[in-house]
Design a protein around this motif. Structure first.
Motif, short mmCIF file in Angstrom:
data_model
loop_
_atom_site.label_atom_id
_atom_site.label_comp_id
_atom_site.label_asym_id
_atom_site.label_seq_id
_atom_site.Cartn_x
_atom_site.Cartn_y
_atom_site.Cartn_z
N SER A 1 0.87 -1.18 0.00
CA SER A 1 0.00 0.00 0.00
C SER A 1 0.91 1.23 0.00
CB SER A 1 -0.97 -0.01 1.18
OG SER A 1 -0.27 0.20 2.37
N LYS B 1 0.83 5.39 0.06
CA LYS B 1 -0.04 6.50 0.42
C LYS B 1 0.65 7.82 0.13
CE LYS B 1 -3.16 7.75 4.15
NZ LYS B 1 -3.67 7.35 5.46
N ASN B 2 -0.08 8.75 -0.45
CA ASN B 2 0.43 10.11 -0.64
C ASN B 2 0.25 10.86 0.67
OD1 ASN B 2 0.83 12.82 -1.23
ND2 ASN B 2 -0.14 12.70 -3.26
N LEU C 1 -0.29 16.17 -6.03
CA LEU C 1 -0.44 14.77 -6.35
C LEU C 1 0.87 14.23 -6.89
CD1 LEU C 1 -1.30 15.28 -9.66
CD2 LEU C 1 -3.52 15.35 -8.58
N LEU D 1 -1.86 9.57 -7.32
CA LEU D 1 -2.47 9.66 -5.98
C LEU D 1 -2.56 11.11 -5.55
CD1 LEU D 1 -0.63 6.82 -4.00
CD2 LEU D 1 -2.94 6.76 -4.96
N LYS D 2 -3.75 11.49 -5.12
CA LYS D 2 -3.93 12.81 -4.50
C LYS D 2 -3.49 12.70 -3.03
CE LYS D 2 -8.08 13.81 -7.15
NZ LYS D 2 -9.43 13.22 -7.06
N GLY E 1 -3.44 12.08 0.66
CA GLY E 1 -4.34 11.27 1.48
C GLY E 1 -4.80 10.01 0.78
N GLU E 2 -4.62 9.95 -0.55
CA GLU E 2 -5.07 8.75 -1.27
C GLU E 2 -4.06 7.63 -1.14
OE1 GLU E 2 -8.09 9.68 -4.98
OE2 GLU E 2 -5.94 9.80 -5.38
N GLU E 3 -4.58 6.41 -1.31
CA GLU E 3 -3.75 5.22 -1.14
C GLU E 3 -3.98 4.28 -2.32
OE1 GLU E 3 -2.85 2.50 2.77
OE2 GLU E 3 -4.92 3.04 2.35
N TRP E 4 -2.91 3.66 -2.76
CA TRP E 4 -2.99 2.62 -3.80
C TRP E 4 -2.63 1.28 -3.20
CZ3 TRP E 4 1.11 -0.50 -5.37
CH2 TRP E 4 0.88 -1.32 -6.48
#
Ligand SMILES: *[C@@H]1O[C@H](CO)[C@@H](O)[C@H](O)[C@H]1NC(C)=O
Ligand SMILES: *[C@@H]1O[C@H](CO)[C@@H](O)[C@H](O)[C@H]1NC(C)=O
Length: 321
Positions: free
Chosen positions: A173, A175-176, A183, A305-306, A308-311
């Protein structure tokens, strides 16, 4: 007298076996060990009761060994591999992040494989799937030096799990964590080197009729004609939008590796063959016969990823006869 004391011994022996069984079942500490590997580099060893094992170096979060219950090594690591940072380790499962190959301004394959990761002793989200296995969580955050070459704050967590039947899972995972609203975009690969008994008897299945980019022809786009891929010369292709399962048949060993993946749509198939192998200082001249890379990747469509976003991406490796 003799009979009664041997009976007592038997009884205490039973207790001993009973208690040892309890200890073995409930003590997970022996299944995860942190120790020194080659050149004193830290590595984590995961072991399962049926005999399988995994080794992962904190340098690069690099898996260098995956053994089945019979003690057979399933990954290829070159006999000439160099375990000396910042040199990447040749073989096993290097991580390519935040850049695959030369698709950007960073060094080839990015920097995650050249950094020292840390162990998270307080891992979040321990699900029942993970609880049945033996696992370690590794973390990478950028240093101030990293931010100079790639100005993005992130947290990369990779959970390495050895399942109860010897499957190897890599759950990532990313995360930004940028606070300033920026981003970022990245490409990614688990550059897995599988050990095979003879490349001439290897078939990669699941990529038939798919489009690919040929890295040996300036990433020209083409379509795979066959169903099973066989390798007879230098091979370096990025297959696009691949299925979640790919298999690698080793005919001589009568063994099939199964690659299952999520969030990683592309698949790179690579073998340097003879001439290219000769140009690589950390790769033996004949070793191309005993390896094939099948890499679960996100290359064609970079991931953005912005803050707070997570991949999330997941790779599961298993074998069947
Ligand atoms: C843990 O669970 C939370 C809540 O479901 C989720 O937001 C987070 O992404 C998970 N973290 C990992 C590392 O899987
Ligand atoms: C691999 O297989 C090919 C084709 O069957 C054979 O010619 C070659 O000798 C084999 N190589 C090794 C190292 O076993």
């Amino acid at each position: 007298m003799i009979a009664s004391s041997s009976c007592q011994i038997m009884r205490s022996l039973h207790f001993f076996i009973f208690f040892s069984a309890l200890i073995t079942t409930y003590s997970t500490s022996t299944a995860v060990e942190i120790t020194k590997g080659i050149n004193g580099l830290d590595k984590v060893i995961l072991r399962q009761t049926q005999g399988s094992g995994v080794e992962v170096y904190l340098y690069g979060a690099h898996v260098t060994s995956w053994k089945n219950g019979q003690g057979q090594e399933l990954l290829f690591v070159s006999s000439k591999a160099i375990f000396d940072p910042p040199k990447p380790i040749r073989g096993g499962i290097p991580i390519c992040f935040p850049q695959f190959s030369n698709l950007g301004t960073l060094q080839s394959h990015g920097f995650a494989r050249n950094r020292l990761w840390t162990v998270d002793n307080n891992p979040p989200n321990v699900t029942s799937e993970v609880a049945n296995g033996v696992f370690v969580d590794l973390l990478l955050k950028p240093t101030e030096e990293d931010l100079k070459i790639w100005p993005h704050r992130f947290e990369f967590r990779m959970r390495v799990t050895l399942g109860p039947t010897g499957d190897l899972m890599l759950a990532s995972s990313i995360k930004n964590t940028d606070a300033d609203g920026k981003l970022f975009t990245f490409t990614f690969a688990h550059h897995t080197y599988f050990s095979v008994s003879n490349i001439s008897g290897v078939e990669v299945k699941g990529l038939g009729k798919l489009d690919y980019l040929d890295n040996l022809k300036n990433r020209e786009r083409a379509t795979e004609v066959g169903d099973a891929i066989t390798i007879k010369s230098e091979f370096d292709r990025v297959y696009l939008s691949t299925p979640t399962e790919i298999s690698i048949l080793d005919q001589e060993k009568k063994r099939t590796f199964v690659v299952q993946k999520d969030g990683l749509p592309d698949a790179v198939v690579w073998n340097p063959w003879e001439a290219k192998a000769k140009t690589m200082a950390d790769f033996g001249e004949d070793e191309f016969k005993y390896m094939v890379c099948v890499e679960a990747a996100a290359i064609e469509k970079p991931i953005t990823l912005k803050p707070g976003e997570e991949w999330k991406g997941r790779l599961q490796l298993s074998t069947r006869l």
